[in-house]
Write a protein that holds these residues in place. Sequence first.
Motif, PDB file in Angstrom:
ATOM      1  N   MET A  83      51.019  19.684  60.362  1.00 47.40           N
ATOM      2  CA  MET A  83      51.102  20.615  61.458  1.00 47.40           C
ATOM      3  C   MET A  83      50.894  22.030  60.915  1.00 47.40           C
ATOM      4  O   MET A  83      51.449  22.392  59.882  1.00 47.40           O
ATOM      5  N   LYS A  84      50.087  22.804  61.630  1.00 49.66           N
ATOM      6  CA  LYS A  84      49.803  24.179  61.222  1.00 49.66           C
ATOM      7  C   LYS A  84      49.803  25.079  62.453  1.00 49.66           C
ATOM      8  O   LYS A  84      49.565  24.623  63.568  1.00 49.66           O
ATOM      9  N   ILE A  85      50.037  26.359  62.231  1.00 45.62           N
ATOM     10  CA  ILE A  85      49.920  27.345  63.306  1.00 45.62           C
ATOM     11  C   ILE A  85      48.442  27.629  63.507  1.00 45.62           C
ATOM     12  O   ILE A  85      47.737  27.988  62.562  1.00 45.62           O
ATOM     13  N   VAL A  86      47.975  27.451  64.748  1.00 46.43           N
ATOM     14  CA  VAL A  86      46.574  27.678  65.075  1.00 46.43           C
ATOM     15  C   VAL A  86      46.348  29.125  65.498  1.00 46.43           C
ATOM     16  O   VAL A  86      45.404  29.774  65.053  1.00 46.43           O
ATOM     17  N   ARG A  87      47.237  29.617  66.369  1.00 50.21           N
ATOM     18  CA  ARG A  87      47.064  30.996  66.842  1.00 50.21           C
ATOM     19  C   ARG A  87      48.338  31.509  67.490  1.00 50.21           C
ATOM     20  O   ARG A  87      49.197  30.746  67.901  1.00 50.21           O
ATOM     21  N   ARG A  88      48.435  32.816  67.560  1.00 48.66           N
ATOM     22  CA  ARG A  88      49.526  33.482  68.266  1.00 48.66           C
ATOM     23  C   ARG A  88      49.200  33.463  69.756  1.00 48.66           C
ATOM     24  O   ARG A  88      48.060  33.629  70.159  1.00 48.66           O
ATOM     25  N   MET A  89      50.209  33.283  70.553  1.00 46.67           N
ATOM     26  CA  MET A  89      50.056  33.361  71.999  1.00 46.67           C
ATOM     27  C   MET A  89      50.520  34.757  72.406  1.00 46.67           C
ATOM     28  O   MET A  89      51.687  35.106  72.239  1.00 46.67           O
ATOM     29  N   GLY A  90      49.614  35.557  72.908  1.00 40.09           N
ATOM     30  CA  GLY A  90      49.962  36.926  73.276  1.00 40.09           C
ATOM     31  C   GLY A  90      49.633  37.899  72.167  1.00 40.09           C
ATOM     32  O   GLY A  90      48.790  37.629  71.315  1.00 40.09           O
ATOM     33  N   VAL A  91      50.330  39.003  72.185  1.00 44.02           N
ATOM     34  CA  VAL A  91      50.054  40.083  71.231  1.00 44.02           C
ATOM     35  C   VAL A  91      51.126  40.112  70.144  1.00 44.02           C
ATOM     36  O   VAL A  91      52.231  39.610  70.336  1.00 44.02           O
ATOM     37  N   PRO A  92      50.806  40.694  68.988  1.00 41.73           N
ATOM     38  CA  PRO A  92      51.803  40.781  67.915  1.00 41.73           C
ATOM     39  C   PRO A  92      52.990  41.665  68.317  1.00 41.73           C
ATOM     40  O   PRO A  92      52.864  42.512  69.211  1.00 41.73           O
ATOM     41  N   PRO A  93      54.122  41.480  67.667  1.00 43.70           N
ATOM     42  CA  PRO A  93      55.305  42.284  67.995  1.00 43.70           C
ATOM     43  C   PRO A  93      55.062  43.793  67.950  1.00 43.70           C
ATOM     44  O   PRO A  93      55.623  44.528  68.761  1.00 43.70           O
ATOM     45  N   THR A  94      54.224  44.252  67.040  1.00 47.49           N
ATOM     46  CA  THR A  94      53.963  45.696  66.970  1.00 47.49           C
ATOM     47  C   THR A  94      53.309  46.214  68.247  1.00 47.49           C
ATOM     48  O   THR A  94      53.522  47.361  68.638  1.00 47.49           O
ATOM     49  N   ALA A  95      52.536  45.375  68.932  1.00 45.87           N
ATOM     50  CA  ALA A  95      51.910  45.782  70.199  1.00 45.87           C
ATOM     51  C   ALA A  95      52.906  45.743  71.362  1.00 45.87           C
ATOM     52  O   ALA A  95      52.609  46.217  72.444  1.00 45.87           O
ATOM     53  N   ARG A  96      54.085  45.156  71.114  1.00 47.28           N
ATOM     54  CA  ARG A  96      55.141  45.108  72.121  1.00 47.28           C
ATOM     55  C   ARG A  96      56.233  46.119  71.829  1.00 47.28           C
ATOM     56  O   ARG A  96      57.329  46.039  72.375  1.00 47.28           O
ATOM     57  N   GLY A  97      55.966  47.051  70.907  1.00 45.75           N
ATOM     58  CA  GLY A  97      56.913  48.124  70.647  1.00 45.75           C
ATOM     59  C   GLY A  97      57.790  47.953  69.425  1.00 45.75           C
ATOM     60  O   GLY A  97      58.639  48.795  69.154  1.00 45.75           O
ATOM     61  N   SER A  98      57.613  46.887  68.659  1.00 44.29           N
ATOM     62  CA  SER A  98      58.411  46.714  67.449  1.00 44.29           C
ATOM     63  C   SER A  98      57.903  47.670  66.378  1.00 44.29           C
ATOM     64  O   SER A  98      56.746  47.610  65.985  1.00 44.29           O
ATOM     65  N   VAL A  99      58.767  48.530  65.933  1.00 45.43           N
ATOM     66  CA  VAL A  99      58.380  49.522  64.933  1.00 45.43           C
ATOM     67  C   VAL A  99      58.153  48.857  63.578  1.00 45.43           C
ATOM     68  O   VAL A  99      57.146  49.083  62.924  1.00 45.43           O
ATOM     69  N   ALA A 100      59.069  47.980  63.172  1.00 42.52           N
ATOM     70  CA  ALA A 100      58.965  47.344  61.862  1.00 42.52           C
ATOM     71  C   ALA A 100      58.102  46.088  61.918  1.00 42.52           C
ATOM     72  O   ALA A 100      57.576  45.650  60.908  1.00 42.52           O
ATOM     73  N   GLY A 101      57.992  45.465  63.115  1.00 40.32           N
ATOM     74  CA  GLY A 101      57.217  44.237  63.254  1.00 40.32           C
ATOM     75  C   GLY A 101      57.866  43.043  62.591  1.00 40.32           C
ATOM     76  O   GLY A 101      57.222  42.055  62.310  1.00 40.32           O
ATOM     77  N   GLN A 102      59.158  43.134  62.337  1.00 37.47           N
ATOM     78  CA  GLN A 102      59.876  42.050  61.679  1.00 37.47           C
ATOM     79  C   GLN A 102      60.965  41.524  62.606  1.00 37.47           C
ATOM     80  O   GLN A 102      61.490  42.238  63.438  1.00 37.47           O
ATOM     81  N   SER A 103      61.293  40.250  62.451  1.00 33.84           N
ATOM     82  CA  SER A 103      62.384  39.619  63.204  1.00 33.84           C
ATOM     83  C   SER A 103      62.242  39.813  64.706  1.00 33.84           C
ATOM     84  O   SER A 103      63.186  40.178  65.380  1.00 33.84           O
TER      85      SER A 103
END
Length: 78
Positions: free
Chosen positions: A1-21
């Motif tokens: 099993m592998k990750i194929v793709r992200r669904m939606g936008v990365p956390p940084t595009a949703r306002g996460s400053v650090a993009g972590q957790s």
Amino acid sequence: MKIVRRMGVPPTARGSVAGQSCPDLFELSDGRFAVIGTDATAMLDAELPADASRADYERIVVITRETLIRAKADIPDA
């Protein structure tokens, strides 16, 4: 099993400053989906409706509304 793709936008595009957790959704190579979210099993288990249940190895995971809404366009209809 592998990750194929992200669904939606990365956390940084949703306002996460650090993009972590941050909550995230991924499509897997076997057609299932993986969710990164906050484990709320202890808080919500007793709130499940009578026709819902979970196995001991399953968890109730909470993600932000924005995470799911931003992923909506990438979630297939069938």
